[in-house]
Design an enzyme around this catalytic site. Sequence first.
Site, mmCIF file in Angstrom:
data_model
loop_
_atom_site.group_PDB
_atom_site.id
_atom_site.type_symbol
_atom_site.label_atom_id
_atom_site.label_comp_id
_atom_site.label_asym_id
_atom_site.label_seq_id
_atom_site.Cartn_x
_atom_site.Cartn_y
_atom_site.Cartn_z
ATOM 1 N N CYS A 165 0.847 -1.182 0.000
ATOM 2 C CA CYS A 165 0.000 0.000 0.000
ATOM 3 C C CYS A 165 0.886 1.237 0.000
ATOM 4 C CB CYS A 165 -0.872 0.005 1.241
ATOM 5 S SG CYS A 165 -1.830 -1.497 1.414
ATOM 6 N N ARG A 218 3.181 1.676 -7.346
ATOM 7 C CA ARG A 218 3.367 0.562 -6.413
ATOM 8 C C ARG A 218 2.307 -0.505 -6.622
ATOM 9 N NH1 ARG A 218 6.138 2.338 -1.212
ATOM 10 N NH2 ARG A 218 5.064 0.624 -0.244
ATOM 11 N N TRP A 270 -3.503 -2.118 -1.682
ATOM 12 C CA TRP A 270 -3.287 -3.401 -2.351
ATOM 13 C C TRP A 270 -3.751 -4.439 -1.341
ATOM 14 C CZ3 TRP A 270 -0.676 -7.997 -1.783
ATOM 15 C CH2 TRP A 270 -0.463 -8.744 -2.942
ATOM 16 N N ASN A 287 -0.165 0.245 6.263
ATOM 17 C CA ASN A 287 0.489 -0.597 5.261
ATOM 18 C C ASN A 287 1.127 -1.776 6.003
ATOM 19 O OD1 ASN A 287 2.038 -1.660 3.205
ATOM 20 N ND2 ASN A 287 3.514 0.038 3.136
ATOM 21 N N GLY A 288 0.837 -2.998 5.580
ATOM 22 C CA GLY A 288 1.401 -4.165 6.260
ATOM 23 C C GLY A 288 0.281 -5.085 6.737
ATOM 24 N N GLU A 292 12.581 -15.669 -16.577
ATOM 25 C CA GLU A 292 12.191 -14.260 -16.554
ATOM 26 C C GLU A 292 11.209 -13.962 -17.703
ATOM 27 O OE1 GLU A 292 12.288 -12.051 -14.457
ATOM 28 O OE2 GLU A 292 12.060 -10.163 -15.530
ATOM 29 N N LYS A 330 7.452 -12.472 -17.144
ATOM 30 C CA LYS A 330 6.979 -11.242 -17.803
ATOM 31 C C LYS A 330 5.683 -11.532 -18.566
ATOM 32 C CE LYS A 330 9.662 -8.032 -16.602
ATOM 33 N NZ LYS A 330 9.698 -8.735 -15.321
ATOM 34 N N GLU A 357 2.796 -11.903 -15.999
ATOM 35 C CA GLU A 357 2.368 -10.718 -15.250
ATOM 36 C C GLU A 357 1.820 -9.619 -16.140
ATOM 37 O OE1 GLU A 357 5.456 -9.117 -12.780
ATOM 38 O OE2 GLU A 357 6.937 -9.169 -14.349
ATOM 39 N N HIS A 368 11.392 -34.945 -20.162
ATOM 40 C CA HIS A 368 11.087 -35.669 -18.920
ATOM 41 C C HIS A 368 9.677 -35.375 -18.417
ATOM 42 C CE1 HIS A 368 15.150 -37.187 -18.587
ATOM 43 N NE2 HIS A 368 15.578 -35.981 -18.909
ATOM 44 N N LYS A 384 4.197 -2.947 -6.818
ATOM 45 C CA LYS A 384 5.611 -2.728 -7.142
ATOM 46 C C LYS A 384 6.495 -3.050 -5.947
ATOM 47 C CE LYS A 384 9.017 -1.173 -9.693
ATOM 48 N NZ LYS A 384 9.480 -2.109 -10.740
HETATM 49 C C1 F6R Z 1 8.486 -8.668 -11.817
HETATM 50 C C2 F6R Z 1 8.654 -7.914 -10.620
HETATM 51 C C3 F6R Z 1 8.589 -8.620 -9.299
HETATM 52 C C4 F6R Z 1 9.729 -8.112 -8.418
HETATM 53 C C5 F6R Z 1 9.666 -8.740 -7.008
HETATM 54 C C6 F6R Z 1 10.832 -8.301 -6.140
HETATM 55 O O1 F6R Z 1 8.565 -7.883 -12.950
HETATM 56 O O2 F6R Z 1 8.856 -6.745 -10.709
HETATM 57 O O3 F6R Z 1 8.673 -9.994 -9.462
HETATM 58 O O4 F6R Z 1 10.940 -8.439 -9.038
HETATM 59 O O5 F6R Z 1 8.469 -8.378 -6.392
HETATM 60 O O6 F6R Z 1 10.868 -6.937 -5.942
HETATM 61 P P1 F6R Z 1 12.189 -6.228 -5.431
HETATM 62 O O7 F6R Z 1 13.217 -6.409 -6.470
HETATM 63 O O8 F6R Z 1 11.804 -4.784 -5.243
HETATM 64 O O9 F6R Z 1 12.572 -6.892 -4.148
#
Ligand code: F6R
Length: 612
Positions: free
Chosen positions: A2, A27, A78, A104-105, A485, A489, A492, A508, A607
């Site tokens: 949040c 975020r 969030w 937040n939390g 990765e 991507k 998400e 396998h 984020k």
């Molecule tokens: C994917 C993405 C998330 C972050 C993850 C860790 O595109 O952005 O998977 O990589 O939440 O976030 P950080 O790097 O801020 O610890």
Amino acid sequence: MCGIVGAVGAELDLASIFDGLRRLEYRGYDSAGVAIIHNGELEVAKASVARESMDVLADWLSAQSFSTGQVMLGHTRWPTHGAPTLANTHPHLDCTGDVAIVHNGIIENFRELRAELQERGHAFRSDTDSEVIAHLLEESLRGGERPADGLGRVFERLVGHMSIVVALRSYPGMLLGVRRTSPLLAATHAHQSFFASDAPAFLALAEQFYEVPEDVVVVLGDGVAGDGGALLATLEPLSIEWSSQDAVLDGFASYYEMELHQSPEAFYDTVSALMTLDHEAVVDQLSIDPYELRRIRKVVIIGCGTSYHAGLVGRYLVEHLARIPVEVDVASEYRYRDPILDADTLVIGISQSGESLETITALRECIASGARTIAITNVIGSQLSRVADGVLYTRAGPEISVASTKTHLAQIGALGMLAIYLGELKGVLYPDESKRRRRELLEMTRLLRITVQRQDDWHAMLADYLHRERFFFIGRNLLYPVAMEGALKMKELSYIAAEAYPAGELKHGPIAMLDDQAVVVALLGKDRLHDKMLSNLEEVRARGAKLIVVAVDGDTSPDDLADTVLRIPPSDALWSPLLMVVPLQELAGWMAQVRGYDLDKPRNLAKTVTVE
Ligand code: F6R
């Protein structure tokens, strides 16, 4: 998770504080709300129409008869407890309408507290864990406690990691904030004071920021119960190198696209800051004696999501260049593994935000076990940077899009530099070799620029796949984390089912999933596994799946096998993940854009993830 913004001062310009809240949109959030005190009245407005919530609130604000106030609280939610409904949106009030809180939390013991408060007659309006704070504080104030003392005592009863900001109608010149592990910053500027969960909210409002100390109630404004300004003056200001301009879209339709294009500069700024013009190491922020690093016998790398994937690439780099065994794990798992650590273990925590709770808590436990620790983070002064013994900063600038792109490349750059340094210390690389490796890494910037500029050519080649719903990403060796990765991507941004496998594993089990509806994206490096990878491509082809191959210029071997070949410039195989990941980032973004999805704010994602 949040986002929180709070401001207090005479004649606050509400529109500019609201703009600060808007800067936290990145975020990730599903609903948003504000509380304003003006002329002694407390007004609350909320919107829970997902990403349009900010526009609804902006319309509400501009329709009011007032444009200034004494206090403003803002929150982007969030959800962790309770659906993203209006009732669950913050700020939450107590029964009397005097106390407004944003949180937040997670409050782990909220069920007991709620039951207890309900028994004493409090009426709850939401399903959130947060609302208990308002009711508990209501009781403290009714009992005659001063606001700061009351909040301090309430906070002692709350179990979990969190940050809270409180406004009181009966104290209109005061704002209170408190935190445990979760981020909360404070600032003062020209008779106004601010709280925010994240620096971008402040960038246009204040110049100096301070981190609220843990478990201490900070009172801002002309509070009768304390003097936040005096407390802040005793703290070390955080150095934030970003300006509000850094976060502005630069002619691009989305931050995602803009940040993908900023990757070469993000990478260059990170790597060049870690070497002299003569390609010697610059490691002044590491704060670990080279003698101690020489003793390291095991490296552990932890992170979440994209940062974890950078760590997986880092494993190959450290093992190859420094010949030290490396373990990599997701932070949320590592913490509960009862890991075996000692003073000869180096733990590297990677986090773009530096605020991912799981990475911070895991690193703290590693410190408690006696290991040496290094943070790789993009945010100067973030919690991870302060928890670890030493820091390597990625210098990617603010990353607004929820899905990471440029910081991933910067993280691999930082890991590469660290691997070379460890190799040098361990005597695995002679000084001239380590210099050559650093120069090579720096020169990857040019190849990255060429790669990023190819995106328009790729778009036309991808038209046939835009409506496919099943993707598999395969790679081998250090291209396997790149495949992971790519799949992340795709999931998400485009919400398409995507899985990643080491190419040798297909036979396998997963190969049973391949048919003419599936698309396989294969990473074909010009490395010692090239021919084995070609055999894996034959297996895919034989099952009728569509095949996209990412290959280097001049490698014609996949031409007869693949439906589409996306080209990248050739490079040393060790650094190839830096280039291979770009078409995958682009593919996922392009699919999402064509499907009409918001590239910057994918659904359900945040984020900065400050809950466990
Ligand atoms: C994917 C993405 C998330 C972050 C993850 C860790 O595109 O952005 O998977 O990589 O939440 O976030 P950080 O790097 O801020 O610890």
